[in-house]
Design an enzyme around this catalytic site. Structure first.
Site, short mmCIF file in Angstrom:
data_model
loop_
_atom_site.label_atom_id
_atom_site.label_comp_id
_atom_site.label_asym_id
_atom_site.label_seq_id
_atom_site.Cartn_x
_atom_site.Cartn_y
_atom_site.Cartn_z
N ASP A 196 0.87 -1.17 0.00
CA ASP A 196 0.00 0.00 0.00
C ASP A 196 0.92 1.23 0.00
O ASP A 196 2.11 1.14 0.32
CB ASP A 196 -0.95 0.00 1.22
CG ASP A 196 -2.14 0.94 0.98
OD1 ASP A 196 -2.09 1.77 0.04
OD2 ASP A 196 -3.13 0.86 1.73
C1 BGC Z 1 -4.94 3.36 0.00
C2 BGC Z 1 -5.02 2.32 -1.11
C3 BGC Z 1 -4.86 3.01 -2.44
C4 BGC Z 1 -3.54 3.77 -2.47
C5 BGC Z 1 -3.29 4.51 -3.78
C6 BGC Z 1 -3.69 4.22 -0.13
O1 BGC Z 1 -3.74 5.27 0.76
O2 BGC Z 1 -4.95 2.72 1.24
O3 BGC Z 1 -6.23 1.64 -1.03
O4 BGC Z 1 -4.94 2.09 -3.47
O5 BGC Z 1 -3.55 4.73 -1.43
O6 BGC Z 1 -4.13 5.58 -3.92
#
Ligand code: BGC
Length: 738
Positions: free
Chosen positions: A289
């Site tokens: 993530d």
């Molecule tokens: C989120 C993810 C997301 C990623 C990219 C993160 O803060 O938890 O679910 O895909 O950002 O935007």
């Protein structure tokens, strides 16, 4: 002077003219020649398997090219743009390909209920109903259409990878991302997300499932340690992923921000290697993530393949670690091979270009149909619904924005409605107007609007109307949890006053999770429409006026009060526990506080069942405008079990019943009272009866044996129960399983 200066310019122009035809031609030839060369490479032979193709490419790569596959290159708005930022497509990140070998850039976009960032990029995306809403359809085919639409719109917008696929089960209903997930049951959530991913990938995008694992609350998500026993982990949160991975075969798994049992998920060998890659035989890649990577050597050894969105740990540091002998080259090869494999398996190498105009009308149609299948009828006193347009003379439409739109879920899931970009965590209303949709259905009725900001004025309007429909909302977003499950902004008082003025009040809930309903006995009708997407108002109006017979069932329990939750008080980070400094206090990344999921296996209905706590609406609940009768249960215990029974439509309207099968395991297993093991959505005309057969996977009847580290079917007496909700199971049959 002028003439002199003009002369060389003229000569240059003539030279360009003379050369232009052959030069352009030469360029083309060169380009074509390059393309031809790429096509002739052995890995471009699409009759080879993705593994064989990935292996062939891997042999050609330099160490730098391999490392380049293992990290992102920034995200718009995430620190200083890198020199190669121009290669991005405006999404959350990209991984450079290997152009000389025909391996394309991986262009990633968030796409939970539609493709993100269309406003910033000047594009258009359909907003589908929220993921939780779609789970209320219990329909693998609807999940497939959901995924296919997102896949098409991603490709149309120049992306070839989704970051959707949220699968964290609802352990904590105040979790701000509950709307992005598929509810509280692992078998339902895993089946639906798997079907979504399968059909998304069929459009030639790399699919993703996230956030692996136990990222079940947003409070302190980057610092929290989710403490959970191994058996509970495997039978609840991980089972949803296991099923999703088995059905959907996603090219990517996103590890989560939090730690699980002491170790951050993106460097957790048990999660990434022992379970995902070794036991489940997962062949795709694991990406972190955003900002969820904490180390180089440890994370690489644990099984993280790709750091997003930057290269803080998997860029130069990883290369140096290889050169210093701290990370074996075989590990780098495994990471790179997995990424290449997913590129081949998803078809993005063979079909690199997918840009197109998004099918706006087609998207509306899909969004509306899925919303119709996802809207749950929770209460319908005296059969007030459906309204008869010929008889209703006046309707009060009440609720902030009920004249113009319906609310949507925020954070990285946010889909943009037409118009300029919104700020992070701004409340975004889709221009699907309940007022207009209702008025269009009842042309003979006087349909009037009141925002409800002044409950007395709304109540006065309700009093003078045949029927009042209150559109109530509860907004949710990534990056926050809800303080409780009450409707915000004084809406409970509004509903109370409106219902007191006119008991023929229908509440339409636009919520991301469960809500409490202190006014429940005072209103005649309740519809749970969730975050209903681009065409939510039309779907609600079609149900309110009976063009569509509701069939959806709750994918999560609605408790009576937060006091009945396993953790009545949300666990939030203590002072000083947040931020990078806190995490790095000992020099090594460590979680700073913990949530102890000591309810273990007892997630959602399993908790309320085991603790004998009455609920507002149980898991699996949902009414219809017709009625169904169940009979003739037979259970054949072979290869798991095969369960068959009759369902009859005993009312006057055609409908679809979601017939559910639950099982009580032998008492010796120590399981909660029952678990969902299968279901079937049955279409029935009035008076029609159908024999339904549901095959139950042996794993769904098993427990995870920690000592043997394996699933085990415990021999003994199993009670199979069948009916229309987890608390309405008229049929039951005991069977001995060996
Ligand atoms: C989120 C993810 C997301 C990623 C990219 C993160 O803060 O938890 O679910 O895909 O950002 O935007």
């Amino acid at each position: 002077m002028r003439k002199l200066t003009r002369l060389p310019a003229m000569m240059l122009a003539i030279a360009i003219m003379l050369c232009s035809v052959p030069c352009v031609f030469a360029q083309h030839r060169l380009h074509n020649a390059e393309e031809e060369k790429i096509k002739s490479y052995p890995w471009m032979n699409s009759s080879l398997s993705p593994d064989e193709r990935a292996d062939l490419v891997l042999k050609e790569l330099t160490l730098d090219e391999k490392i380049d596959l293992l990290h992102g290159n920034g995200m718009p708005g995430w620190g200083k743009p890198r020199p190669n930022a121009y290669l991005g497509n405006g999404g959350a990140g990209f991984v450079v390909g290997v152009p000389r070998l025909g391996i394309p850039i991986i262009q990633m976009s968030d796409a939970a209920y539609g493709v993100r960032s269309s406003a910033e990029n000047g594009r258009y995306s359909t907003a589908l109903p929220s993921n939780l809403a779609s789970a209320a359809s219990w329909d693998p085919q609807a999940a497939c259409e959901y995924g296919a639409l997102i896949g098409r719109e991603l490709r149309a917008q120049g992306y070839n990878m989704t970051l959707g696929g949220g699968t964290n089960i609802t352990r904590e209903p105040r979790n701000g991302r509950t709307f992005e997930y598929m509810g509280e049951d692992p078998i339902l959530a895993g089946t639906l997300v798997g079907n979504r991913i399968k059909c998304e990938q069929a459009q030639h995008v790399i699919g993703d499932i996230k956030h692996y694992a136990v990222n079940d609350q947003e409070s302190g998500r980057n610092e929290v340690d989710s403490i959970i026993g191994k058996r509970a982990l495997r039978e609840s949160d991980l089972l949803a992923f296991e099923i999703g991975v088995a059905i959907g075969n996603p090219g990517a798994v996103m590890c989560s921000y939090n730690a699980v049992n002491g170790t951050f998920a993106c460097e957790n060998k048990y999660l990434l290697t022992d379970v995902l890659k070794d036991e489940w035989k997962y062949k795709g890649f694991v990406l972190s993530d955003w900002g969820g990577t904490h180390s180089t050597v440890k994370a690489s050894a644990a099984g993280l393949d790709n750091e997003e969105p930057m290269d803080d740990f998997f860029g130069d540091k990883l290369k140096q670690a290889v050169q210093a002998g701290q990370v074996p080259l075989s590990e780098i090869d495994d990471h790179a091979r997995r990424i290449l494999r997913s590129e081949f398996a998803s078809g993005i190498v063979d079909s690199p270009n997918g840009k197109a105009v998004v099918d706006v009308e087609g998207g509306f149609d899909t969004a509306r149909r899925i919303a119709e299948q996802s809207t749950v009828l929770l209460k319908n006193e005296h059969a007030l619904l459906p309204l008869d347009p010929a008889r209703v003379k006046s309707i009060a439409i009440i609720g902030t924005h009920a004249d113009t739109g319906m609310i949507s879920g925020g954070g990285s899931a946010q889909v943009d409605p037409p118009g300029p970009p919104h700020h992070w965590q701004e409340h975004v209303w889709f221009p699907t107007s309940p007022l207009k949709a209702v008025a269009a259905k009842a042309p003979g009725a006087k349909v009037q609007f009141d925002s409800g900001e002044n409950p007395a004025s709304a109540a006065a309007l309700a009093k003078n109307s045949d029927v009042a429909i209150v559109f109530a909302h509860q907004w949710q977003s990534e990056g926050m949890d809800l303080p409780n499950l009450s409707l915000p902004d004084n809406q409970d008082a509004l509903i109370d006053q409106v219902a007191a003025a006119n008991p023929r009040t229908i509440v339409v809930l636009e919520t991301g999770t469960a809500v409490t309903m202190p006014w429940i006995d005072k209103v005649s009708g309740i519809l749970e429409a969730w975050y209903a997407g681009s065409k939510g108002a039309d779907a609600v109006a079609n149900i309110v006026f009976g063009d569509v017979n509701p069939s959806a069932k709750l994918p999560m329990t609605f408790p009576r009060s937060v006091d009945d939750l396993p953790h009545p008080k949300l666990v939030t980070p203590p002072p000083g526990a947040q931020g990078r400094l806190a995490v790095m206090r000992t020099g090594e990344a460590k979680p700073t506080f913990s949530v102890n999921y000591d309810e273990g296996l007892k997630v959602g209905y399993k908790w309320y069942d085991a603790e004998n706590k009455p609920v507002l609406f149980p898991f699996g609940y949902g009414l219809s405008y017709t009625t169904y009768r169940y009979s003739g249960l037979q259970v054949t215990p072979e290869g798991g079990a095969s369960v068959s029974f009759d369902v009859k439509n005993t009312g006057a309207r055609a409908g679809a019943e979601i017939a559910q099968v639950y099982v009580a395991l032998p008492a010796s297993t120590g399981e909660p009272p029952k678990r969902l093991v299968g279901w079937s959505k049955v279409q029935l005309n009035p008076g029609e009866s159908k024999r339904v057969e549901v095959k139950i996977d042996p794993k769904y009847l098993s427990i995870f044996d920690e000592t043997a580290n394996a699933w085990k079917l415990v021999p003994g007496s199993y009670t199979f129960m069948v009916g229309g909700s987890s608390q309405n199971l008229p049929l039951s049959h005991k069977a001995e399983l060996k």
